[in-house]
Design an enzyme around this catalytic site. Sequence first.
Site, PDB file in Angstrom:
ATOM      1  N   ASP A  92       1.739   5.190   1.443  1.00 38.90           N
ATOM      2  CA  ASP A  92       1.558   6.265   2.421  1.00 38.90           C
ATOM      3  C   ASP A  92       2.121   7.537   1.816  1.00 38.90           C
ATOM      4  O   ASP A  92       3.136   7.501   1.113  1.00 38.90           O
ATOM      5  CB  ASP A  92       2.327   5.948   3.705  1.00 38.90           C
ATOM      6  N   ASP A 126       0.851  -1.187   0.000  1.00 32.22           N
ATOM      7  CA  ASP A 126       0.000   0.000   0.000  1.00 32.22           C
ATOM      8  C   ASP A 126       0.889   1.240   0.000  1.00 32.22           C
ATOM      9  O   ASP A 126       2.114   1.124   0.108  1.00 32.22           O
ATOM     10  CB  ASP A 126      -0.944   0.017   1.213  1.00 32.22           C
ATOM     11  N   ASP A 145      11.268   4.545  11.936  1.00 29.71           N
ATOM     12  CA  ASP A 145      12.084   3.521  12.610  1.00 29.71           C
ATOM     13  C   ASP A 145      13.419   3.232  11.926  1.00 29.71           C
ATOM     14  O   ASP A 145      14.483   3.448  12.509  1.00 29.71           O
ATOM     15  CB  ASP A 145      11.272   2.236  12.855  1.00 29.71           C
TER      16      ASP A 145
HETATM   17  P1  ATP Z   1       4.695  -2.890   5.391  1.00 30.15           P
HETATM   18  O1  ATP Z   1       3.584  -1.972   4.982  1.00 30.15           O
HETATM   19  O2  ATP Z   1       5.407  -3.564   4.301  1.00 30.15           O
HETATM   20  O3  ATP Z   1       4.272  -3.827   6.457  1.00 30.15           O
HETATM   21  P2  ATP Z   1       5.824  -0.473   6.379  1.00 30.15           P
HETATM   22  O4  ATP Z   1       7.224  -0.103   6.767  1.00 30.15           O
HETATM   23  O5  ATP Z   1       5.210   0.303   5.261  1.00 30.15           O
HETATM   24  O6  ATP Z   1       5.835  -2.019   6.084  1.00 30.15           O
HETATM   25  P3  ATP Z   1       3.678   0.524   7.945  1.00 30.15           P
HETATM   26  O7  ATP Z   1       3.138   0.006   9.226  1.00 30.15           O
HETATM   27  O8  ATP Z   1       2.820   0.608   6.745  1.00 30.15           O
HETATM   28  O9  ATP Z   1       4.940  -0.391   7.654  1.00 30.15           O
HETATM   29  O10 ATP Z   1       4.301   1.936   8.281  1.00 30.15           O
HETATM   30  C1  ATP Z   1       4.585   2.923   7.327  1.00 30.15           C
HETATM   31  C2  ATP Z   1       5.804   3.734   7.736  1.00 30.15           C
HETATM   32  O11 ATP Z   1       5.575   4.363   9.010  1.00 30.15           O
HETATM   33  C3  ATP Z   1       7.073   2.918   7.949  1.00 30.15           C
HETATM   34  O12 ATP Z   1       7.762   2.680   6.752  1.00 30.15           O
HETATM   35  C4  ATP Z   1       7.864   3.787   8.900  1.00 30.15           C
HETATM   36  O13 ATP Z   1       8.463   4.855   8.230  1.00 30.15           O
HETATM   37  C5  ATP Z   1       6.769   4.355   9.785  1.00 30.15           C
HETATM   38  N1  ATP Z   1       6.535   3.520  10.971  1.00 30.15           N
HETATM   39  C6  ATP Z   1       5.653   2.493  11.112  1.00 30.15           C
HETATM   40  N2  ATP Z   1       5.707   1.958  12.322  1.00 30.15           N
HETATM   41  C7  ATP Z   1       6.637   2.642  12.992  1.00 30.15           C
HETATM   42  C8  ATP Z   1       7.148   2.579  14.323  1.00 30.15           C
HETATM   43  N3  ATP Z   1       6.711   1.657  15.177  1.00 30.15           N
HETATM   44  N4  ATP Z   1       8.090   3.475  14.668  1.00 30.15           N
HETATM   45  C9  ATP Z   1       8.538   4.410  13.800  1.00 30.15           C
HETATM   46  N5  ATP Z   1       8.106   4.506  12.555  1.00 30.15           N
HETATM   47  C10 ATP Z   1       7.171   3.653  12.139  1.00 30.15           C
HETATM   48 MG    MG Z   2       3.095   0.178   4.598  1.00 31.59          MG
END
Ligand code: ATP
Ligand code: MG
Length: 451
Positions: A77, A75, A151
């Site tokens: 963001d 997805d 993160d």
């Molecule tokens: P995926 O969607 O593949 O599971 P993702 O990294 O995109 O992985 P999301 O939960 O969609 O995970 O989060 C989007 C973004 O928000 C991350 O890439 C990161 O930059 C930030 N993020 C998410 N969770 C955290 C956290 N616990 N601490 C700090 N930043 C975070």
């Molecule tokens: Mg994501």
Amino acid sequence: MIRKLLRRVFKKPARSSRKDQNSPAELAVAVHGIRREQVSSAARRTCDTLQQAGFKAYVVGGAVRDLLIGVDPKDYDVATDATPDEVRVLFRRARIIGRRFQIVHVMFGSETIEVSTFRAAHDKNTITDQHGRVLHDNVWGSIAEDAARRDFTANALYYDPVKEIILDYHDGVADIQDKTLRMIGEPRTRYREDPVRMLRAVRLAAKLGLQIDAATEQPIREMAELLENVPPARLFDEMLKLLTSGHAVACIKRLRAADLHHGLLPLLDVILEQPMGEKFVMLALANTDARVRAGKTTSPGFLFATLLWHEALANWEIRKKRGELPTPALFEAMDEILDQQAEKLAITRRIAGDIKDIWLLQPRFEKRSGKHPMRLIEQPRFRAGYDFLLLRAQSGEVEMELADWWTTFHDADYSERETMLVPDTDPKKRRRRKRSNSKKSEAPDTSGDAA
Ligand code: ATP
Ligand code: MG
């Protein structure tokens, strides 16, 4: 090709040459290789609209990382300096979500883009619990601050689909090039702020084939117990992401290696220590991974039913040995196991219902006589129950012959099914039938009960 390009451009000095985290490296398409056409049109339109209204807008986080690695993003963001109210009025279908830190869901057809306003870095005014876990996170900030509070370096990349540039504040592109997952800032502090980051490290490394950088990995083992302070609903969400990542087997292995599995599914360590339980869970996870990778759906109910089955089974056996009747004992066992889980991992009510449905069907597969099989096959949950039975057979918990019988029964037509039914061996039923038979006629009993 892209990797080659990256290697050429990112010589090691690039990493250390920029000390100021407020001025990002600005990488052109010749360096990072992401063309705007690779980004979903919904994400592109969101950024276009925001930029035309005078705001900054970038695709951020997992999508940029995945595109660089060559994985299809799940997805998109978008991060912006527009406030949620300013975002909402720009789109026809948009709604504000969340109370403390509001974000906006912008919808295009079936696709939803999550738009968040740049968040401020944490400071001494940030509210935390006694372990340092951040409780409130609701101040808007600059893009540099937003990057610093993400993160991992690979997750802090801002892609502008209009200009086709990436803003890289923490050398995330170089880390991706080196196949490294590195925490931004001091890892211990970052895990204390949010212990879920330990699980994210394991999941993302397994999913993307990255090495966790030594300084990022090292504190995990000793800080694992901080997961106990994370709200159960949040842990459940993260576990579900991990188990449905298509890399669940790799994730579970890494969790065990990092000693992280104790805090998660309190029973998982127990299960994995029983040879039969481990075989069953690993088979189930491998099965789920194959489904996810083939683009098929997975059901969280089925998944958690497999994870907890051997605990439910053990509990049920104890109850039956104590003299409890099998069916009520199974109900009690299910409730006890699910309640135990709920303390750590909030399995939603609906999913708990699905788990129970699947478990309750299992003893019914043992009955191959009378009307039982015909009724069972008509059950709406038959398929899930049958798939579960197959796993039980493959792991050696029940005879493969039983699963094979159901496979044949399922594929047979009505009359073939009738011939497959096993004669009733229940002595009470036999007596009842004999009595009613003798009233009607003196025909011989052909049920084979004499055996
Ligand atoms: P995926 O969607 O593949 O599971 P993702 O990294 O995109 O992985 P999301 O939960 O969609 O995970 O989060 C989007 C973004 O928000 C991350 O890439 C990161 O930059 C930030 N993020 C998410 N969770 C955290 C956290 N616990 N601490 C700090 N930043 C975070
Ligand atoms: Mg994501």
